[in-house]
Write a protein that holds these residues in place. Structure first.
Motif, PDB file in Angstrom:
ATOM      1  N   SER A  76       0.847  -1.193   0.000  1.00 54.34           N
ATOM      2  CA  SER A  76       0.000   0.000   0.000  1.00 54.34           C
ATOM      3  C   SER A  76       0.877   1.236   0.000  1.00 54.34           C
ATOM      4  N   ALA A 104      -3.073   1.079   5.831  1.00 55.37           N
ATOM      5  CA  ALA A 104      -2.513   2.290   5.244  1.00 55.37           C
ATOM      6  C   ALA A 104      -3.386   3.503   5.532  1.00 55.37           C
ATOM      7  N   SER A 160      -3.693   0.357  -2.941  1.00 58.66           N
ATOM      8  CA  SER A 160      -3.013  -0.906  -2.626  1.00 58.66           C
ATOM      9  C   SER A 160      -2.872  -1.756  -3.877  1.00 58.66           C
TER      10      SER A 160
END
Length: 298
Positions: free
Chosen positions: A169, A232, A265
């Motif tokens: 990510s 993330a 991602s």
């Protein structure tokens, strides 16, 4: 690049270079594999890992072969394998209509090109060489990695994540209304903001393999191997809150600012190139900037 066309022509080419360099090898800069080697006077074999020659456990941050592949040009750096100091040159060579990345290594231990090494031990020499190579990939103002590092490292990390059924990510960060800060308070204040934002980014990525870089201007990239989108976004939110709470003071002036973030991602079934992956991040950042700023999209 894993299979070569006309290997005999390639070997003849390498043998010509062998008269000039101590070691010549063909490498795959993405997979970090040595495909063919010539002029070897040390324990180097074909189909080995390229950075093993430098007695490293991971690939070089300053990878001239990746840079040569990306920019279709020749690049040089200095490396040390705890025995000798080498000039490492990487260049793209077209043979039989196909581009190969050729690495040429020359022993320069006794040339004096790298000064002040007399009397230094292995650890000290390693540090000197490391400092030289780090300077090439470090943004001078913020002391995070620079755009060159992004171009070389992001494709490698994506390749590793997809090839090993993993996930990667990334967060693209933009400082909101940064031009207004520069125009109103001057570039010294703008520099102070950028340095502090970079520091906040670094403080929030503590895992091995995570890295932050300045993409350009007021934009930064944070890359998180082995982190899914949810993780993330959590990191991006933590960074956003910390920047929002900061105040910057200079010569009696006080400034506050915010950031906008795009998160994306890539997983095992993702065939996107580094360029495509970055475009997705950029689109997410665009959504954040145009939904009121000080926000995260992803």
């Amino acid at each position: 690049m894993s299979k070569m066309e006309n290997p005999q022509q390639l070997m003849q080419f390498l043998q010509q270079l062998e008269k000039i360099y101590n070691l010549v090898r063909i490498v795959d800069p993405l997979a970090k594999r040595v495909i063919t080697v010539s002029g070897c006077n040390s324990e180097m074999i074909e189909d080995s890992i390229c950075y093993e020659f430098w007695q490293k456990n991971n690939h070089c941050a300053n990878c001239v072969s990746m840079r040569a592949a990306n920019e279709n040009d020749t690049f040089v750096k200095i490396e040390y394998n705890q025995e000798k100091i080498f000039m490492a040159m990487a260049t793209p060579v077209v043979l039989s209509g196909r581009t190969h990345i050729v690495e040429m290594l020359k022993d320069i231990s006794e040339t004096g090109i790298v000064p002040d090494l007399k009397g230094k031990n292995v650890a000290e020499i390693n540090q000197i060489i490391e400092n030289l190579n780090q300077a090439v990939i470090t943004d001078e103002l913020t002391q995070v990695y620079n755009r060159r590092f992004i171009n070389e490292k992001l494709p490698i990390d994506l390749y590793a994540a997809v090839g090993n059924d993993g996930v990667l990510s990334a967060i693209l960060v933009d400082v909101d209304d940064f031009k207004q800060i520069n125009d109103t308070y001057g570039h010294s204040m703008g520099d102070r903001v950028l340095r502090r934002v970079a520091e906040i980014l670094k403080n929030n990525i503590q895992r091995k393999g995570d890295w932050a870089a300045r993409y350009g201007g007021d934009e930064f990239l944070v890359v998180l191997p082995d982190a899914d989108r949810k993780s993330a976004k959590k990191i991006a939110e933590r960074i956003r809150r910390q920047v929002e709470q900061e105040t910057f003071e200079l010569r009696g002036s006080t400034v506050s600012t915010t950031i906008s973030c795009g998160v994306s991602s890539a997983g095992p079934r993702d065939s996107a190139s580094a360029v495509d992956f970055f475009d997705r991040l950029d689109q997410k950042l665009y959504q954040s900037k145009h939904s009121g700023k000080n926000s995260i999209s992803g």
